[in-house]
Design an enzyme around this catalytic site. Structure first.
Site, PDB file in Angstrom:
ATOM      1  N   LYS A 170      20.763  -4.900  21.738  1.00  0.00           N
ATOM      2  CA  LYS A 170      22.022  -5.481  21.240  1.00  0.00           C
ATOM      3  C   LYS A 170      22.886  -5.998  22.390  1.00  0.00           C
ATOM      4  O   LYS A 170      23.380  -7.114  22.350  1.00  0.00           O
ATOM      5  CB  LYS A 170      22.842  -4.436  20.458  1.00  0.00           C
ATOM      6  CG  LYS A 170      22.160  -3.867  19.251  1.00  0.00           C
ATOM      7  CD  LYS A 170      23.053  -2.864  18.536  1.00  0.00           C
ATOM      8  CE  LYS A 170      23.409  -1.639  19.347  1.00  0.00           C
ATOM      9  NZ  LYS A 170      22.264  -0.772  19.696  1.00  0.00           N
ATOM     10  N   ARG A 226      29.349   1.360  13.427  1.00  0.00           N
ATOM     11  CA  ARG A 226      28.184   2.240  13.435  1.00  0.00           C
ATOM     12  C   ARG A 226      28.175   3.151  12.213  1.00  0.00           C
ATOM     13  O   ARG A 226      27.254   3.956  12.058  1.00  0.00           O
ATOM     14  CB  ARG A 226      28.207   3.104  14.691  1.00  0.00           C
ATOM     15  CG  ARG A 226      27.316   2.567  15.818  1.00  0.00           C
ATOM     16  CD  ARG A 226      27.394   3.555  16.962  1.00  0.00           C
ATOM     17  NE  ARG A 226      26.305   3.502  17.872  1.00  0.00           N
ATOM     18  CZ  ARG A 226      26.353   2.901  19.068  1.00  0.00           C
ATOM     19  NH1 ARG A 226      27.420   2.241  19.431  1.00  0.00           N
ATOM     20  NH2 ARG A 226      25.328   2.970  19.872  1.00  0.00           N
ATOM     21  N   ARG A 273      15.967   1.908  30.953  1.00  0.00           N
ATOM     22  CA  ARG A 273      17.218   1.146  31.103  1.00  0.00           C
ATOM     23  C   ARG A 273      17.946   1.587  32.381  1.00  0.00           C
ATOM     24  O   ARG A 273      18.054   2.773  32.665  1.00  0.00           O
ATOM     25  CB  ARG A 273      18.130   1.388  29.894  1.00  0.00           C
ATOM     26  CG  ARG A 273      19.522   0.795  30.096  1.00  0.00           C
ATOM     27  CD  ARG A 273      20.266   0.516  28.826  1.00  0.00           C
ATOM     28  NE  ARG A 273      20.436   1.675  27.964  1.00  0.00           N
ATOM     29  CZ  ARG A 273      20.899   1.595  26.708  1.00  0.00           C
ATOM     30  NH1 ARG A 273      21.211   0.420  26.184  1.00  0.00           N
ATOM     31  NH2 ARG A 273      21.024   2.678  25.985  1.00  0.00           N
ATOM     32  N   ARG A 286      21.925   5.899  32.561  1.00  0.00           N
ATOM     33  CA  ARG A 286      23.039   6.445  31.774  1.00  0.00           C
ATOM     34  C   ARG A 286      22.744   7.885  31.377  1.00  0.00           C
ATOM     35  O   ARG A 286      21.621   8.218  31.016  1.00  0.00           O
ATOM     36  CB  ARG A 286      23.209   5.594  30.496  1.00  0.00           C
ATOM     37  CG  ARG A 286      24.224   4.492  30.664  1.00  0.00           C
ATOM     38  CD  ARG A 286      24.180   3.519  29.515  1.00  0.00           C
ATOM     39  NE  ARG A 286      24.315   4.128  28.198  1.00  0.00           N
ATOM     40  CZ  ARG A 286      24.407   3.419  27.073  1.00  0.00           C
ATOM     41  NH1 ARG A 286      24.392   2.102  27.132  1.00  0.00           N
ATOM     42  NH2 ARG A 286      24.524   4.018  25.917  1.00  0.00           N
ATOM     43  N   ARG A 329      20.143  10.505  19.384  1.00  0.00           N
ATOM     44  CA  ARG A 329      20.788   9.225  19.091  1.00  0.00           C
ATOM     45  C   ARG A 329      20.004   8.460  18.026  1.00  0.00           C
ATOM     46  O   ARG A 329      20.586   7.786  17.180  1.00  0.00           O
ATOM     47  CB  ARG A 329      20.933   8.402  20.371  1.00  0.00           C
ATOM     48  CG  ARG A 329      21.937   9.025  21.314  1.00  0.00           C
ATOM     49  CD  ARG A 329      21.934   8.364  22.664  1.00  0.00           C
ATOM     50  NE  ARG A 329      22.462   7.016  22.597  1.00  0.00           N
ATOM     51  CZ  ARG A 329      22.240   6.091  23.507  1.00  0.00           C
ATOM     52  NH1 ARG A 329      21.481   6.351  24.550  1.00  0.00           N
ATOM     53  NH2 ARG A 329      22.775   4.902  23.388  1.00  0.00           N
TER      54      ARG A 329
HETATM   55  P1  ADP Z   1      21.371  -1.676  23.221  1.00  0.00           P
HETATM   56  O1  ADP Z   1      22.594  -2.426  23.647  1.00  0.00           O
HETATM   57  O2  ADP Z   1      20.885  -2.069  21.856  1.00  0.00           O
HETATM   58  O3  ADP Z   1      21.502  -0.197  23.368  1.00  0.00           O
HETATM   59  P2  ADP Z   1      20.178  -2.860  25.617  1.00  0.00           P
HETATM   60  O4  ADP Z   1      20.530  -4.308  25.474  1.00  0.00           O
HETATM   61  O5  ADP Z   1      20.925  -2.086  26.652  1.00  0.00           O
HETATM   62  O6  ADP Z   1      20.186  -2.112  24.194  1.00  0.00           O
HETATM   63  O7  ADP Z   1      18.602  -2.799  25.920  1.00  0.00           O
HETATM   64  C1  ADP Z   1      17.936  -1.533  26.104  1.00  0.00           C
HETATM   65  C2  ADP Z   1      16.916  -1.642  27.250  1.00  0.00           C
HETATM   66  O8  ADP Z   1      15.865  -2.530  26.867  1.00  0.00           O
HETATM   67  C3  ADP Z   1      17.515  -2.222  28.543  1.00  0.00           C
HETATM   68  O9  ADP Z   1      16.884  -1.588  29.630  1.00  0.00           O
HETATM   69  C4  ADP Z   1      17.157  -3.707  28.462  1.00  0.00           C
HETATM   70  O10 ADP Z   1      17.059  -4.275  29.760  1.00  0.00           O
HETATM   71  C5  ADP Z   1      15.810  -3.683  27.741  1.00  0.00           C
HETATM   72  N1  ADP Z   1      15.581  -4.848  26.871  1.00  0.00           N
HETATM   73  C6  ADP Z   1      16.503  -5.549  26.167  1.00  0.00           C
HETATM   74  N2  ADP Z   1      15.922  -6.556  25.462  1.00  0.00           N
HETATM   75  C7  ADP Z   1      14.576  -6.457  25.715  1.00  0.00           C
HETATM   76  C8  ADP Z   1      13.427  -7.190  25.283  1.00  0.00           C
HETATM   77  N3  ADP Z   1      13.536  -8.210  24.424  1.00  0.00           N
HETATM   78  N4  ADP Z   1      12.208  -6.805  25.753  1.00  0.00           N
HETATM   79  C9  ADP Z   1      12.110  -5.742  26.601  1.00  0.00           C
HETATM   80  N5  ADP Z   1      13.145  -5.024  27.044  1.00  0.00           N
HETATM   81  C10 ADP Z   1      14.366  -5.359  26.626  1.00  0.00           C
HETATM   82  P1  AMP Z   2      26.320   2.294  23.223  1.00  0.00           P
HETATM   83  O1  AMP Z   2      26.758   1.883  24.582  1.00  0.00           O
HETATM   84  O2  AMP Z   2      26.636   1.271  22.161  1.00  0.00           O
HETATM   85  O3  AMP Z   2      24.875   2.721  23.197  1.00  0.00           O
HETATM   86  O4  AMP Z   2      27.186   3.580  22.850  1.00  0.00           O
HETATM   87  C1  AMP Z   2      27.094   4.783  23.598  1.00  0.00           C
HETATM   88  C2  AMP Z   2      27.731   5.933  22.827  1.00  0.00           C
HETATM   89  O5  AMP Z   2      29.136   5.663  22.615  1.00  0.00           O
HETATM   90  C3  AMP Z   2      27.169   6.203  21.433  1.00  0.00           C
HETATM   91  O6  AMP Z   2      26.001   7.001  21.469  1.00  0.00           O
HETATM   92  C4  AMP Z   2      28.359   6.906  20.761  1.00  0.00           C
HETATM   93  O7  AMP Z   2      28.463   8.261  21.197  1.00  0.00           O
HETATM   94  C5  AMP Z   2      29.551   6.159  21.341  1.00  0.00           C
HETATM   95  N1  AMP Z   2      29.908   4.999  20.487  1.00  0.00           N
HETATM   96  C6  AMP Z   2      29.850   3.676  20.822  1.00  0.00           C
HETATM   97  N2  AMP Z   2      30.240   2.891  19.799  1.00  0.00           N
HETATM   98  C7  AMP Z   2      30.549   3.740  18.769  1.00  0.00           C
HETATM   99  C8  AMP Z   2      30.994   3.568  17.429  1.00  0.00           C
HETATM  100  N3  AMP Z   2      31.195   2.338  16.901  1.00  0.00           N
HETATM  101  N4  AMP Z   2      31.207   4.672  16.677  1.00  0.00           N
HETATM  102  C9  AMP Z   2      31.016   5.898  17.172  1.00  0.00           C
HETATM  103  N5  AMP Z   2      30.577   6.148  18.419  1.00  0.00           N
HETATM  104  C10 AMP Z   2      30.348   5.083  19.227  1.00  0.00           C
END
Ligand code: ADP
Ligand code: AMP
Length: 213
Positions: free
Chosen positions: A13, A88, A127, A160, A171
């Site tokens: 995302k 969420r 990541r 992270r 999660r």
């Molecule tokens: P989210 O925001 O949904 O938690 P991220 O955008 O941080 O996810 O992506 C999660 C991990 O996967 C990161 O390490 C990112 O670099 C990697 N990633 C994102 N898109 C792709 C893809 N299309 N193919 C492979 N790896 C990806």
């Molecule tokens: P993210 O960076 O989107 O993966 O979010 C990291 C963490 O922040 C999540 O696992 C939740 O603990 C908290 N968080 C982020 N966005 C929300 C939301 N909309 N509602 C509740 N918790 C959130």
């Protein structure tokens, strides 16, 4: 243009939201980033949010909704935004919908980045995030030019806290229970669009731009 990104944690995302924000000139708003910035700055909100984030739980709606509504009322959101990680829960989606209704506005699309659970553990384990500029990499799939160093600002990349395997499992469970129902919620409103998130980053983005135009 107002967009919501849906999908499991680690689905991509944030990666896609940053690309959308750049192409369409709208702010990328990540509630996770806002919480992490608050943790870094030692604010009261940050300390409260950390209790939940470290366990892989959602931060309570009361806290989350307030920071999001404050953020989208800023001047830079006038022409739209891309929301990453919000809503969420169904109550969060309802609060957002009502707030937009009040100003005769609405979300244009909810884009579900679809990635099966099997791929998620790998995605999150690999990541790496930049504590300076927030850029995200993957050790295998989207590596930085120099290992462990941010391409953009040269800072050392970090894993992270909530990407450790024991937290990832929680999660994912939380996602299925509390967030996945949003897919049906937005389907009913006829604004849901699904893209295959297992494809490469550029292919996923091409599918999204085909939807957004
Ligand atoms: P989210 O925001 O949904 O938690 P991220 O955008 O941080 O996810 O992506 C999660 C991990 O996967 C990161 O390490 C990112 O670099 C990697 N990633 C994102 N898109 C792709 C893809 N299309 N193919 C492979 N790896 C990806
Ligand atoms: P993210 O960076 O989107 O993966 O979010 C990291 C963490 O922040 C999540 O696992 C939740 O603990 C908290 N968080 C982020 N966005 C929300 C939301 N909309 N509602 C509740 N918790 C959130």
């Amino acid at each position: 243009m107002k967009i919501i990104m849906l999908g499991a944690p680690g689905a991509g995302k944030g990666t896609q939201a940053k690309m959308i924000a750049e192409k369409y000139g709208v702010p990328h708003i990540s509630t996770g980033d806002i919480f992490r910035a608050n943790i870094k700055n030692g604010t009261e909100l940050g300390m409260e949010a950390k209790k939940y984030m470290d366990q892989g739980l959602l931060v309570p709606d009361e806290l989350t909704v307030k920071i999001l509504l404050d953020r989208v009322s800023n001047e830079d959101c006038k022409n739209g935004y891309v929301l990453d990680g919000f809503p969420r829960t169904i109550p969060q989606a309802e609060v957002l919908e009502n707030a937009l209704n009040d100003i005769n506005d609405k979300i244009d699309y909810a884009i579900d980045v679809d990635v099966p659970d099997e791929n998620i553990v790998n995605r999150m384990g690999g990541r790496r995030a930049c504590p300076g500029c927030g850029a995200t990499y993957h050790v295998e799939f989207i590596p930085p030019k120099a290992e462990g160093i941010c391409d953009t600002c040269g800072k050392e990349l970090i894993l992270r806290d909530d990407d450790k395997p024991e937290t990832v499992k929680n999660r994912l469970e939380v996602y299925h229970k509390q967030t996945q129902p949003l897919i049906e919620f937005y389907q009913k409103k006829e604004i849901l669009r699904t893209v295959d998130g297992t494809a490469g980053m550029e292919d996923v983005f091409a599918a999204i731009t085909a939807i957004l135009g």
